[in-house]
Design an enzyme around this catalytic site. Sequence first.
Site, short mmCIF file in Angstrom:
data_model
loop_
_atom_site.label_atom_id
_atom_site.label_comp_id
_atom_site.label_asym_id
_atom_site.label_seq_id
_atom_site.Cartn_x
_atom_site.Cartn_y
_atom_site.Cartn_z
CB SER A 1 37.72 52.37 59.70
OG SER A 1 37.05 53.12 60.68
CG LEU B 1 42.68 53.90 56.07
CD1 LEU B 1 43.90 54.81 56.21
CD2 LEU B 1 42.51 53.50 54.60
CB SER B 2 39.23 52.45 53.97
OG SER B 2 38.28 52.48 52.93
CB ALA B 3 37.12 48.08 53.87
CG HIS C 1 39.90 56.73 51.20
ND1 HIS C 1 39.39 56.88 52.47
CD2 HIS C 1 39.81 55.41 50.91
CE1 HIS C 1 38.98 55.70 52.92
NE2 HIS C 1 39.23 54.80 52.00
#
Length: 502
Positions: A182, A178-180, A413
């Site tokens: 991803s 997730l996020s970084a 987020h």
Amino acid sequence: MIHLCHGSTLLDSPTKTPKCHRFSAVPYALPPTGNRRWRKPDPLPPTFSYGAKGYIRRGGVCPQPRVSGVTHDEDCLQSNIYAPIGTPPPSDGGFLQFGSNNYDDPSALLADTDVKCIFVVPGYRLGIFGFLASRELWENSPLAANFGFWDQRLALEWTYENIEHFRGDKNNITVGGLSAGSYATFHQLAYDIGPNSNNQIIRRVFQWSNGCGVEPKRLPEVQDQFDDLLSVLQIRASWGDSAKLEALREKTSDELVDAVGSMKQKFFRPILDGNFVSEDLFENIFSGKFGQRLHELNIQTIIGDLTQEFHGYENVFPPNSYQSLVNRLSWDYPRDIATAICLPYRTPAARTEEEWKTIFGKLYADMQIHSTMRGLIQSLMPALTLSHILRYRIDWRTKSVDKRQPPEFGATHGTDLSIWLFGNGDTLTNREKILIREWLKPVASFIRGEKVNWGTSFVQQVRYLTSEGEIEIKDDEAWDSKLPLWDLTKRITRNRKPRSKL
């Protein structure tokens, strides 16, 4: 030799029913300390022996801006491994999620849903330890950049070589985050199928709230950040390269973390090094060659976003003026791109700090997620079938998230981790459990490598989790509005004058 008996069984607190097995702080590399700081990670020697002590403790968190009560330790290249109760069939494979390996809890997911797989959750170097770059480092040691990416790659190779000890299938590995995480997932995939990899490992990927981003900075653009670090630490610019690096390596991790707080740019991002991030990666994305390569290897992706991502970003060092907006976004993106995407906000206007914060949060969310993710999908469309691009969008959150994120932020987020990890250690209501189990059914098929009944009819559609808690197939309402920003960054990248490798 890995002794499975050294794992522990996690129990459900109320019922004492076993949920999953956990193997904690399993090393996958030698500690990146001393002279190994800011070098590619070294694999464990063949004679390395795993003992009981290494499996029953929680490893330290890789150094980063300090949080009260959290232990930081540079000796953090270790994985936490979660395996379902019983003997999982070989086809269940392994699931490697990037991110902090001590903060998330997939135990209820493995115990209470159809998702039966093995999670390998590695720790890796972050920030100044994982992505510091400079001419001095590059000339001192081969491939001295993107250390955090190299850590992840070694963890992936360790998983491929050892997952069978945990009854996993090395030929059915899914990578996600997730996020970084991803963003890192994309670059791990790009390296895995790219020209510099010696072994293609990844079969499918999860990309939760991030995509490919934009082409990273090159070395000359990050040299100023390295020089600023030396200045903050009172290391003289006139010293020779070896003396500078020796002085940096003598600093404690706390001293380095504290120094970052006094720097002009506080984020350390990957660079285009020509090795882990290949020179032609983004041109191959733009031209469709990257999608063709995914088609050749039959690689699938689940990729999507949340409707209110910007609330999770707007308080992360927000700017308060046009020039500070450009400077802030230059922490993350090449300055020519940061300047171009900020131009609409250059016109004189009396804006409050709160308005600048909102502008930044929404623009950052577009750059990190909404626009660059949709641009990546558009670039993949000509080469891939619908079954290879499984898109979602979430506008719902569990009640448990309220203790961390205000309810008025909505689906912002990171709030979806309680969906993907079935509570992520928190208690779910009965209605939430029913809904999330239904949401995760095709995810279970995806991980097993089976045919997935996703429901979308064309790539501009998404599997949508509505704010009322209903699963629907809908057109992506943000598709047309978010793509122009991707087109702008693509045009800038393609129009740059040819430059040296770094």
